[in-house]
Scaffold this motif. Structure first.
Motif, PDB file in Angstrom:
ATOM      1  N   PRO A  83       0.806  -1.241   0.000  1.00 36.39           N
ATOM      2  CA  PRO A  83       0.000   0.000   0.000  1.00 36.39           C
ATOM      3  C   PRO A  83       0.829   1.276   0.000  1.00 36.39           C
ATOM      4  O   PRO A  83       0.313   2.341  -0.338  1.00 36.39           O
ATOM      5  N   ILE A  84       2.121   1.191   0.380  1.00 37.02           N
ATOM      6  CA  ILE A  84       2.924   2.412   0.461  1.00 37.02           C
ATOM      7  C   ILE A  84       4.035   2.454  -0.588  1.00 37.02           C
ATOM      8  O   ILE A  84       4.919   3.313  -0.511  1.00 37.02           O
ATOM      9  N   THR A  85       3.999   1.571  -1.572  1.00 27.95           N
ATOM     10  CA  THR A  85       5.061   1.534  -2.583  1.00 27.95           C
ATOM     11  C   THR A  85       5.179   2.870  -3.309  1.00 27.95           C
ATOM     12  O   THR A  85       6.282   3.427  -3.462  1.00 27.95           O
ATOM     13  N   ALA A  86       4.059   3.412  -3.757  1.00 26.47           N
ATOM     14  CA  ALA A  86       4.089   4.702  -4.475  1.00 26.47           C
ATOM     15  C   ALA A  86       4.542   5.825  -3.554  1.00 26.47           C
ATOM     16  O   ALA A  86       5.294   6.721  -3.976  1.00 26.47           O
ATOM     17  N   ASP A  87       4.116   5.773  -2.289  1.00 27.36           N
ATOM     18  CA  ASP A  87       4.532   6.813  -1.338  1.00 27.36           C
ATOM     19  C   ASP A  87       6.044   6.780  -1.127  1.00 27.36           C
ATOM     20  O   ASP A  87       6.699   7.826  -1.060  1.00 27.36           O
ATOM     21  N   VAL A  88       6.602   5.592  -1.025  1.00 27.88           N
ATOM     22  CA  VAL A  88       8.042   5.454  -0.809  1.00 27.88           C
ATOM     23  C   VAL A  88       8.820   5.974  -2.017  1.00 27.88           C
ATOM     24  O   VAL A  88       9.816   6.686  -1.878  1.00 27.88           O
ATOM     25  N   GLN A  89       8.344   5.634  -3.215  1.00 31.20           N
ATOM     26  CA  GLN A  89       9.032   6.098  -4.424  1.00 31.20           C
ATOM     27  C   GLN A  89       9.001   7.626  -4.512  1.00 31.20           C
ATOM     28  O   GLN A  89      10.018   8.263  -4.836  1.00 31.20           O
ATOM     29  N   ASN A  90       7.868   8.224  -4.241  1.00 31.68           N
ATOM     30  CA  ASN A  90       7.763   9.693  -4.284  1.00 31.68           C
ATOM     31  C   ASN A  90       8.650  10.340  -3.223  1.00 31.68           C
ATOM     32  O   ASN A  90       9.289  11.374  -3.473  1.00 31.68           O
ATOM     33  N   LEU A  91       8.710   9.726  -2.049  1.00 29.84           N
ATOM     34  CA  LEU A  91       9.545  10.272  -0.973  1.00 29.84           C
ATOM     35  C   LEU A  91      11.025  10.203  -1.345  1.00 29.84           C
ATOM     36  O   LEU A  91      11.771  11.165  -1.130  1.00 29.84           O
ATOM     37  N   LEU A  92      11.460   9.091  -1.920  1.00 33.69           N
ATOM     38  CA  LEU A  92      12.863   8.950  -2.301  1.00 33.69           C
ATOM     39  C   LEU A  92      13.241   9.925  -3.407  1.00 33.69           C
ATOM     40  O   LEU A  92      14.378  10.409  -3.458  1.00 33.69           O
ATOM     41  N   THR A  93      12.303  10.243  -4.284  1.00 34.94           N
ATOM     42  CA  THR A  93      12.561  11.256  -5.304  1.00 34.94           C
ATOM     43  C   THR A  93      12.836  12.605  -4.661  1.00 34.94           C
ATOM     44  O   THR A  93      13.737  13.351  -5.086  1.00 34.94           O
ATOM     45  N   GLU A  94      12.090  12.930  -3.602  1.00 38.34           N
ATOM     46  CA  GLU A  94      12.330  14.182  -2.880  1.00 38.34           C
ATOM     47  C   GLU A  94      13.703  14.170  -2.199  1.00 38.34           C
ATOM     48  O   GLU A  94      14.393  15.194  -2.158  1.00 38.34           O
ATOM     49  N   TYR A  95      14.090  13.025  -1.652  1.00 36.07           N
ATOM     50  CA  TYR A  95      15.408  12.917  -1.023  1.00 36.07           C
ATOM     51  C   TYR A  95      16.515  13.150  -2.045  1.00 36.07           C
ATOM     52  O   TYR A  95      17.493  13.858  -1.770  1.00 36.07           O
ATOM     53  N   GLN A  96      16.390  12.538  -3.224  1.00 37.82           N
ATOM     54  CA  GLN A  96      17.408  12.719  -4.250  1.00 37.82           C
ATOM     55  C   GLN A  96      17.495  14.172  -4.697  1.00 37.82           C
ATOM     56  O   GLN A  96      18.584  14.705  -4.919  1.00 37.82           O
ATOM     57  N   TYR A  97      16.356  14.810  -4.824  1.00 35.56           N
ATOM     58  CA  TYR A  97      16.342  16.215  -5.231  1.00 35.56           C
ATOM     59  C   TYR A  97      16.986  17.098  -4.164  1.00 35.56           C
ATOM     60  O   TYR A  97      17.799  17.978  -4.469  1.00 35.56           O
ATOM     61  N   ALA A  98      16.662  16.848  -2.890  1.00 30.49           N
ATOM     62  CA  ALA A  98      17.194  17.686  -1.813  1.00 30.49           C
ATOM     63  C   ALA A  98      18.675  17.417  -1.564  1.00 30.49           C
ATOM     64  O   ALA A  98      19.406  18.322  -1.152  1.00 30.49           O
ATOM     65  N   GLY A 101      22.522  15.105  -5.597  1.00 32.18           N
ATOM     66  CA  GLY A 101      23.477  14.136  -6.125  1.00 32.18           C
ATOM     67  C   GLY A 101      24.167  13.283  -5.091  1.00 32.18           C
ATOM     68  O   GLY A 101      24.980  12.422  -5.453  1.00 32.18           O
ATOM     69  N   LYS A 102      23.871  13.460  -3.808  1.00 39.09           N
ATOM     70  CA  LYS A 102      24.559  12.689  -2.772  1.00 39.09           C
ATOM     71  C   LYS A 102      23.792  11.431  -2.360  1.00 39.09           C
ATOM     72  O   LYS A 102      24.203  10.723  -1.430  1.00 39.09           O
ATOM     73  N   ILE A 103      22.682  11.125  -3.043  1.00 43.87           N
ATOM     74  CA  ILE A 103      21.916   9.920  -2.750  1.00 43.87           C
ATOM     75  C   ILE A 103      21.669   9.165  -4.053  1.00 43.87           C
ATOM     76  O   ILE A 103      21.163   9.735  -5.028  1.00 43.87           O
ATOM     77  N   ASP A 104      22.044   7.885  -4.082  1.00 44.39           N
ATOM     78  CA  ASP A 104      21.757   6.994  -5.205  1.00 44.39           C
ATOM     79  C   ASP A 104      20.701   5.992  -4.761  1.00 44.39           C
ATOM     80  O   ASP A 104      20.799   5.427  -3.656  1.00 44.39           O
ATOM     81  N   VAL A 105      19.719   5.760  -5.619  1.00 48.11           N
ATOM     82  CA  VAL A 105      18.622   4.850  -5.289  1.00 48.11           C
ATOM     83  C   VAL A 105      18.564   3.741  -6.329  1.00 48.11           C
ATOM     84  O   VAL A 105      18.603   3.998  -7.538  1.00 48.11           O
ATOM     85  N   GLU A 106      18.486   2.498  -5.864  1.00 46.44           N
ATOM     86  CA  GLU A 106      18.294   1.340  -6.742  1.00 46.44           C
ATOM     87  C   GLU A 106      17.033   0.614  -6.308  1.00 46.44           C
ATOM     88  O   GLU A 106      16.899   0.231  -5.138  1.00 46.44           O
ATOM     89  N   ASN A 107      16.103   0.428  -7.238  1.00 47.34           N
ATOM     90  CA  ASN A 107      14.851  -0.256  -6.949  1.00 47.34           C
ATOM     91  C   ASN A 107      14.930  -1.694  -7.442  1.00 47.34           C
ATOM     92  O   ASN A 107      15.259  -1.942  -8.611  1.00 47.34           O
ATOM     93  N   ILE A 108      14.639  -2.626  -6.553  1.00 48.67           N
ATOM     94  CA  ILE A 108      14.674  -4.042  -6.893  1.00 48.67           C
ATOM     95  C   ILE A 108      13.365  -4.688  -6.450  1.00 48.67           C
ATOM     96  O   ILE A 108      12.988  -4.582  -5.272  1.00 48.67           O
ATOM     97  N   ASP A 109      12.680  -5.322  -7.378  1.00 52.27           N
ATOM     98  CA  ASP A 109      11.484  -6.090  -7.052  1.00 52.27           C
ATOM     99  C   ASP A 109      11.928  -7.526  -6.785  1.00 52.27           C
ATOM    100  O   ASP A 109      12.333  -8.237  -7.718  1.00 52.27           O
ATOM    101  N   PRO A 110      11.888  -7.995  -5.546  1.00 53.03           N
ATOM    102  CA  PRO A 110      12.372  -9.351  -5.243  1.00 53.03           C
ATOM    103  C   PRO A 110      11.646 -10.440  -6.010  1.00 53.03           C
ATOM    104  O   PRO A 110      12.199 -11.523  -6.207  1.00 53.03           O
TER     105      PRO A 110
END
Length: 497
Positions: A83-98, A101-110
């Motif tokens: 239920p929070i997958t989209a919320d997490v992705q949107n939040l991480l986008t904000e982290y990368q923007y703020a 360039g000091k945060i790298d994100v890799e998304n893996i669907d197990p």
């Protein structure tokens, strides 16, 4: 001569090479402009969060912390369909923007990339089947589970409904994890017990404050000064929260020794408690706690006045503790005394005293606070001169007047109210939580972490009075059907005519 004057000049011929050069130049210019627009849009852009509760907009404290980190943070997301997958992705986008360039994100669907997921599970020693995030900083890693990032309401599943996100607290969990890794060892905050202060156990009345502070890479350590020979050296600061009994001479010696060794103290005093030794200690440092109570008369009708002892106060902008809270208001329940600041008296000892909080206009300091004579209290209120009434102050011994210069110093924050840190008060007013957080970070010399913290998630609720419900019924049952009926009648009448 006339013929020569009126004859048309021959048209100037443009060679094919020149035409081709002009076209090529125009094409290159268009391509250059398009590249520049895309570059500027990629590197220099602004994001806005227009959601109702601003759940994706990062707090001021998180942004300031991300500015302070030196190395790269790698975030690996192991999320499937939750239920929070989209919320997490949107939040991480904000982290990368703020983080710029000091945060790298890799998304893996197990479920879809099993080999890559197994490789990283083995690397980070992940043993949970729950969706989670792994934060890696300079070889150290920390896991943040989905259950720590949201509160899920599953009460509707019995009726065939899916799980519902009651509150999303991803920023609190993620910033806390990054802070733990960047700072490494947790800061120890000593919590003094033995004088009927609020306990830190499971049923603690200050559980919200405890959780909030611990999320900032700080751990509480209970201290009973009566049983100690000295305050442990790993304790960076101590909290004295509303003692109901005064300290003994031995405890006061420990407290003074800690202060003289550039100790840091957060002192929340209860005006109703008799603590003359603590009051005398603070008075020596230029802050006197007056024997009074702040009150205000509020008009509840044309000729009706109500007396309240709950103090609404505003934060001042001169101190780094409250600079980012300047202009905000907080409510302090229960009894609150006024503080008399005497900076001139202690300036020779290299002690600097600054006010942090002042009561709003209209409050008066009543010395006969046990009186129930309303006429007398109103007469005392009328004598109010409008002098600002301070209820919290900071004390620093040996510090520098220039905030850009960091030197070792003894620091203290004093407040004349001890009930505003309890859960029943903090659930109504988070500005007080930001104030305590700012005070603790200032005491620990973490000025870069002073700011407006992520808001405590709350479920949106509202209630309607009987009159409001009646108006809603009229709107739904009468007004809404009536408007299309009137429009239809008007159209029918026009066609009939």
């Amino acid at each position: 001569m006339a013929e020569e004057a009126t004859s048309d000049p021959k048209p100037k011929k443009i060679g094919r090479v020149q035409i081709g050069f002009n076209v090529a130049a125009q094409v290159l210019l268009v391509l250059f402009l398009a590249a520049m627009v895309n570059y500027l849009g990629l590197e220099h852009y602004k994001r806005w969060d227009f959601s109702r509760d601003q759940k994706y907009a990062l707090s001021d404290k998180t942004k300031r912390f991300l500015d302070s980190i030196k190395s790269k943070v790698r975030i690996t997301v192991f999320f499937s369909n939750t239920p929070i997958t989209a919320d997490v992705q949107n939040l991480l986008t904000e982290y990368q923007y703020a983080a710029k360039g000091k945060i790298d994100v890799e998304n893996i669907d197990p479920e879809r990339n099993l080999s890559r997921a197994k490789e990283l599970f083995d690397k980070y020693k992940v043993v949970s089947d729950e969706s989670l995030i792994v934060v890696d900083y300079e070889g150290r890693n920390k896991t943040v589970k989905a259950s720590e990032m949201a509160e899920i309401d599953q009460s509707g599943m019995a009726f065939g409904e899916g799980p519902r996100v009651a509150s999303f607290k991803g920023e609190q969990a993620l910033t806390g994890a990054i802070m733990d890794l960047v700072e490494g060892k947790k800061n120890t905050l000593g919590y003094v017990l033995g004088h009927k202060e609020p306990p830190l156990g499971e049923q603690s009345p200050i559980s919200i404050l405890k959780t909030f502070i611990e999320n900032e890479n700080i751990k509480f350590q209970e201290l009973n000064l009566f049983e100690l020979g000295e305050i442990p050296p790993d304790v960076k600061a101590i909290v004295v929260a509303g003692p109901q009994y005064d300290f003994s001479d031995r405890e006061m010696k420990l407290l003074r020794d800690f202060w003289e060794k550039q100790g840091r103290i957060l002192l929340l005093l209860d005006p109703a408690a008799k603590t003359p030794k603590l009051n005398a200690f603070v008075n020596e440092l230029g802050v006197k706690m007056n024997d009074d109570r702040l009150m205000v008369f509020l008009r509840t009708g044309i000729q009706e006045l109500a007396l309240t002892r709950d103090v609404q106060a505003h934060f001042l902008s001169d101190s780094p503790i409250t600079k980012r809270l300047a202009g905000a208001r907080a409510l302090f329940f229960g009894g609150t005394s006024s503080l008399m600041l005497q900076p001139d008296r202690v300036r020779a000892a290299n002690i600097r005293v600054e006010p942090l909080l002042q009561a709003e206009k209209g409050y008066f300091a009543e010395t006969d606070y046990n009186s129930s004579d309303q006429a007398k209290l109103q007469a005392d209120a009328a004598k109010n001169t409008g002098t600002p009434l301070t209820i919290a102050a900071s004390i620093e011994k040996g510090g520098s007047g220039d905030t850009r210069v960091q030197v070792n110093s003894a620091r203290m924050v004093v407040a004349s109210n001890a009930t505003f840190i309890q859960d029943n008060a903090l659930t109504q007013d988070q500005q007080s939580l930001d104030f305590i957080s700012g005070s603790v970070n200032w005491l620990l010399s973490r000025e870069q972490l002073i700011g407006i913290a992520p808001k405590v998630p709350k479920t949106l609720t509202f209630s309607l009075s009987e009159d409001s419900l009646r108006n809603v019924r009229w709107i739904i049952l009468v007004l809404m059907p009536l408007i299309p009926a009137l429009i239809g009648g008007a159209v029918w009448w026009q066609r009939r005519a």
